[in-house]
Design a protein around this motif. Structure first.
Motif, PDB file in Angstrom:
ATOM      1  N   LEU A   1       1.090   1.690  -6.187  1.00 32.39           N
ATOM      2  CA  LEU A   1       2.284   0.931  -5.842  1.00 32.39           C
ATOM      3  C   LEU A   1       3.020   0.556  -7.109  1.00 32.39           C
ATOM      4  N   ALA A   2       4.329   0.630  -7.065  1.00 32.84           N
ATOM      5  CA  ALA A   2       5.177   0.150  -8.147  1.00 32.84           C
ATOM      6  C   ALA A   2       5.806  -1.153  -7.676  1.00 32.84           C
ATOM      7  N   LEU A   3       5.558  -2.223  -8.410  1.00 33.30           N
ATOM      8  CA  LEU A   3       6.088  -3.539  -8.053  1.00 33.30           C
ATOM      9  C   LEU A   3       7.213  -3.897  -9.008  1.00 33.30           C
ATOM     10  N   LEU A   4       8.438  -3.987  -8.498  1.00 28.92           N
ATOM     11  CA  LEU A   4       9.553  -4.478  -9.295  1.00 28.92           C
ATOM     12  C   LEU A   4       9.541  -5.999  -9.164  1.00 28.92           C
TER      13      LEU A   4
ATOM     14  N   VAL B   1       8.655  -3.179  -3.467  1.00 30.63           N
ATOM     15  CA  VAL B   1       7.359  -2.497  -3.498  1.00 30.63           C
ATOM     16  C   VAL B   1       7.600  -1.043  -3.120  1.00 30.63           C
ATOM     17  N   ASP B   2       7.258  -0.134  -4.024  1.00 32.81           N
ATOM     18  CA  ASP B   2       7.429   1.301  -3.772  1.00 32.81           C
ATOM     19  C   ASP B   2       6.076   1.993  -3.826  1.00 32.81           C
ATOM     20  N   GLU B   3       5.813   2.834  -2.818  1.00 32.57           N
ATOM     21  CA  GLU B   3       4.573   3.606  -2.804  1.00 32.57           C
ATOM     22  C   GLU B   3       4.707   4.786  -3.757  1.00 32.57           C
TER      23      GLU B   3
ATOM     24  N   ILE C   1       0.743  -5.487   0.455  1.00 33.06           N
ATOM     25  CA  ILE C   1       1.581  -6.063  -0.599  1.00 33.06           C
ATOM     26  C   ILE C   1       3.023  -6.045  -0.106  1.00 33.06           C
ATOM     27  N   THR C   2       3.675  -7.217  -0.129  1.00 30.42           N
ATOM     28  CA  THR C   2       5.046  -7.336   0.366  1.00 30.42           C
ATOM     29  C   THR C   2       5.912  -8.103  -0.627  1.00 30.42           C
TER      30      THR C   2
END
Length: 104
Positions: free
Chosen positions: A97-100, A88-90, A70-71
């Motif tokens: 994953l946290a997707l802003l 994308v933060d692990e 995921i990018t």
């Protein structure tokens, strides 16, 4: 660990693809890569501060189980609304994953 009960929204993950016509013209678009269960969270102060440094501010945060690849070149769709992935933060040690995201 991310509890299954909190993942109450289905999101579709789209990735960029380039196709070439018979005449050699390249065309970029997005293709469906996967469907995942997610939790929509409100932005924390830390997320909002981080988003303020971006060209466009993030509008939402989706938390999903960990998935490789995921990018920020991808898009997600939730309940008919498309979003650009801004960050994308692990979470933990490959727990999630946290997707802003920002609306298109």
């Amino acid at each position: 660990m991310i509890s299954a009960g909190s993942l109450n929204r289905s999101i579709v993950i789209y990735g960029p693809v380039t196709t070439r016509s018979p005449t050699g013209t390249e065309r970029s678009s997005f293709a469906k890569l996967a469907t995942a269960w997610a939790e929509r969270k409100s932005l924390s102060l830390k997320d909002a501060t981080r988003a303020a440094g971006m060209e466009q501010s993030a509008e939402a945060k989706f938390v999903i189980r960990y998935r490789q690849g995921i990018t920020t070149s991808m898009q997600v769709e939730c309940e008919g609304q498309r979003y650009f992935v801004e960050a994308v933060d692990e979470i933990g040690n490959r727990e999630g994953l946290a997707l802003l995201v920002r609306a298109i």
